[in-house]
Design a protein around this motif. Structure first.
Motif, PDB file in Angstrom:
ATOM      1  N   GLY A   1      23.289  24.228 -37.106  1.00 19.17           N
ATOM      2  CA  GLY A   1      22.410  23.331 -36.470  1.00 19.17           C
ATOM      3  C   GLY A   1      22.474  23.494 -35.142  1.00 19.17           C
ATOM      4  N   SER A   2      21.370  23.102 -34.349  1.00 18.89           N
ATOM      5  CA  SER A   2      21.229  23.507 -32.973  1.00 18.89           C
ATOM      6  C   SER A   2      21.457  21.783 -32.234  1.00 18.89           C
ATOM      7  CB  SER A   2      19.949  23.907 -32.559  1.00 18.89           C
ATOM      8  OG  SER A   2      19.755  25.309 -33.029  1.00 18.89           O
ATOM      9  N   ASN A   3      21.646  21.771 -30.755  1.00 21.12           N
ATOM     10  CA  ASN A   3      21.478  20.621 -30.179  1.00 21.12           C
ATOM     11  C   ASN A   3      20.322  20.392 -29.527  1.00 21.12           C
ATOM     12  OD1 ASN A   3      22.621  22.507 -27.881  1.00 21.12           O
ATOM     13  ND2 ASN A   3      21.708  20.544 -26.953  1.00 21.12           N
ATOM     14  N   ASP A   4      19.799  19.044 -29.581  1.00 19.82           N
ATOM     15  CA  ASP A   4      18.417  18.629 -29.053  1.00 19.82           C
ATOM     16  C   ASP A   4      18.737  18.442 -27.415  1.00 19.82           C
ATOM     17  OD1 ASP A   4      16.213  17.597 -27.947  1.00 19.82           O
ATOM     18  OD2 ASP A   4      16.392  15.548 -29.338  1.00 19.82           O
ATOM     19  N   GLU A   5      19.329  17.362 -26.930  1.00 20.72           N
ATOM     20  CA  GLU A   5      19.661  17.365 -25.343  1.00 20.72           C
ATOM     21  C   GLU A   5      21.019  16.602 -25.427  1.00 20.72           C
ATOM     22  OE1 GLU A   5      17.747  15.770 -21.238  1.00 20.72           O
ATOM     23  OE2 GLU A   5      16.854  15.265 -23.043  1.00 20.72           O
ATOM     24  N   ILE A   6      21.713  17.175 -24.582  1.00 18.41           N
ATOM     25  CA  ILE A   6      23.270  16.546 -24.289  1.00 18.41           C
ATOM     26  C   ILE A   6      23.197  16.487 -22.867  1.00 18.41           C
ATOM     27  CG2 ILE A   6      25.688  16.807 -24.400  1.00 18.41           C
ATOM     28  CD1 ILE A   6      25.237  18.523 -26.939  1.00 18.41           C
ATOM     29  N   ILE A   7      23.619  15.196 -22.442  1.00 20.97           N
ATOM     30  CA  ILE A   7      23.650  14.799 -21.013  1.00 20.97           C
ATOM     31  C   ILE A   7      24.911  14.184 -20.670  1.00 20.97           C
ATOM     32  CG2 ILE A   7      22.768  13.289 -18.887  1.00 20.97           C
ATOM     33  CD1 ILE A   7      20.069  13.449 -20.629  1.00 20.97           C
ATOM     34  N   ILE A   8      25.918  14.930 -19.725  1.00 19.37           N
ATOM     35  CA  ILE A   8      27.127  14.171 -19.540  1.00 19.37           C
ATOM     36  C   ILE A   8      27.238  13.844 -18.020  1.00 19.37           C
ATOM     37  CG2 ILE A   8      29.442  14.827 -19.453  1.00 19.37           C
ATOM     38  CD1 ILE A   8      29.191  16.883 -21.599  1.00 19.37           C
ATOM     39  N   ASN A   9      27.350  12.487 -17.889  1.00 20.68           N
ATOM     40  CA  ASN A   9      27.318  11.811 -16.547  1.00 20.68           C
ATOM     41  C   ASN A   9      28.751  11.552 -15.922  1.00 20.68           C
ATOM     42  OD1 ASN A   9      24.264  11.980 -16.282  1.00 20.68           O
ATOM     43  ND2 ASN A   9      24.534  10.115 -17.694  1.00 20.68           N
ATOM     44  N   GLY A  10      29.617  11.454 -16.821  1.00 22.61           N
ATOM     45  CA  GLY A  10      30.991  11.093 -16.425  1.00 22.61           C
ATOM     46  C   GLY A  10      31.945  11.065 -17.649  1.00 22.61           C
ATOM     47  N   GLY A  11      33.118  10.796 -17.233  1.00 17.82           N
ATOM     48  CA  GLY A  11      34.418  10.464 -18.287  1.00 17.82           C
ATOM     49  C   GLY A  11      34.880  11.861 -18.347  1.00 17.82           C
TER      50      GLY A  11
END
Length: 310
Positions: free
Chosen positions: A225-235
């Motif tokens: 499987g592939s990823n659609d959209e991943i957004i990392i803003n912090g953590g």
């Protein structure tokens, strides 16, 4: 007059004796009725908080805190009419075996789920927390305390398939260190798709994450499987894949999609896939600056300012 008083006195005394007889004769029955709880019952302990003692249960009350009993196992379903709810484990050290959380289908609004000191291990071939019925709303998962969620075999630990959006963040008022979660997938992703399934839109705003998987990505697609959209803003995020899936991106034989990194402290590694990008034999993804991931296997991505290198 005296006869009337005597008769009245006798009647009152008889009534009192009858009431006492009923109470004493049925005390054990009343106690057994109180303690013999049906499968879906609750025991109210404080205002706004309830314990789920055993078995499958559907949450229908909004904006309430539910706590699992020490030996709890079962399937907890969040009703389509509930928009905010907190589910707490007995403690962060107690494992709730064969336990999963699902969202009822037919929703017309987002769900905001807070988990607190929750340690669940899903039943065989099941997700730990399944958002597949949550819809493309602004769904949110808040982390409080120390948590652990594990999917089994082909199923993602936190299931966010294609067509679903989920934002994960620390609960309000907490630091990243006060909102920790350990997540484990196998052929399914840690967060994302099941085996042979693409992930949905995943946003991470805060919290501390230790995410592991094998054939699925730690965050992204499951096996193939592939990823659609991943957004990392912090953590603080550590994604460690010990087999063929990417740390963040595609599973084994899966491609990396759009991966945007705006902030946070991130370590992403894989034995045979990309740290960030495609899984083994998969194409790479695109990061914040729209770079094509052309790195070979067995590498780490690292950050300088807002740029990522491998």
């Amino acid at each position: 007059m005296n006869e009337r008083l005597s008769m009245k006195t006798i009647l009152i005394a008889a009534a009192l004796l009858f009431i006492l007889f009923l109470y004493s004769g049925n005390e054990s029955y009343a106690m057994s009725e109180t303690l013999s709880l049906p499968e879906d019952s609750l025991v109210e302990i404080t205002s706004g908080t309830a314990i789920i003692p055993k078995g499958n249960f559907t949450i229908v009350e909004n904006n309430k805190r539910f706590e699992l009993s020490e030996g709890y196992s079962g399937n907890i379903t969040i009703s389509k009419d509930v928009s905010q709810v907190t589910i707490a484990g007995y403690s962060s050290n107690v494992v709730h075996w064969d336990t999963k959380i699902t969202i009822e289908a037919g929703r017309d609004k987002a769900i905001e789920l807070t988990i607190e000191n929750l340690y669940i291990r899903a039943p065989f071939v099941e997700n730990g927390i399944d958002f597949s019925n949550a819809g493309m709303f602004n769904n949110k998962l808040y982390i409080s305390g120390y948590n652990s969620v594990e999917g089994i075999n082909e199923c993602a630990a936190i299931h966010v398939p294609n067509g679903i959006q989920l934002t994960i963040n620390k609960a309000e008022g907490l630091t990243d260190d006060e909102a920790q979660i350990s997540i484990k997938g196998y052929s399914g992703a840690g967060i994302g798709g099941d085996s042979k399934e693409n992930s949905g839109r995943i946003i991470i705003d805060g919290g501390t994450f230790v995410v592991r998987s094998s054939s699925g990505a730690c965050i992204g697609g499951g096996f193939e499987g592939s990823n659609d959209e991943i957004i990392i803003n912090g953590g603080n995020l550590a994604a460690n894949n010990d087999f063929y899936g990417a740390g963040i991106g595609g599973g084994d034989n899966g491609h990396g999609g759009v991966i945007t990194i705006n902030g946070g402290i991130i370590t992403a590694v894989s034995s045979s896939g990309a740290g960030i990008g495609g899984g083994n034999n998969g194409d790479g993804g695109v990061d914040h600056n729209k770079w094509r991931n052309s790195c070979s296997n067995w590498f780490n991505w690292y950050r300088r300012g807002n740029r990522w290198f491998c």
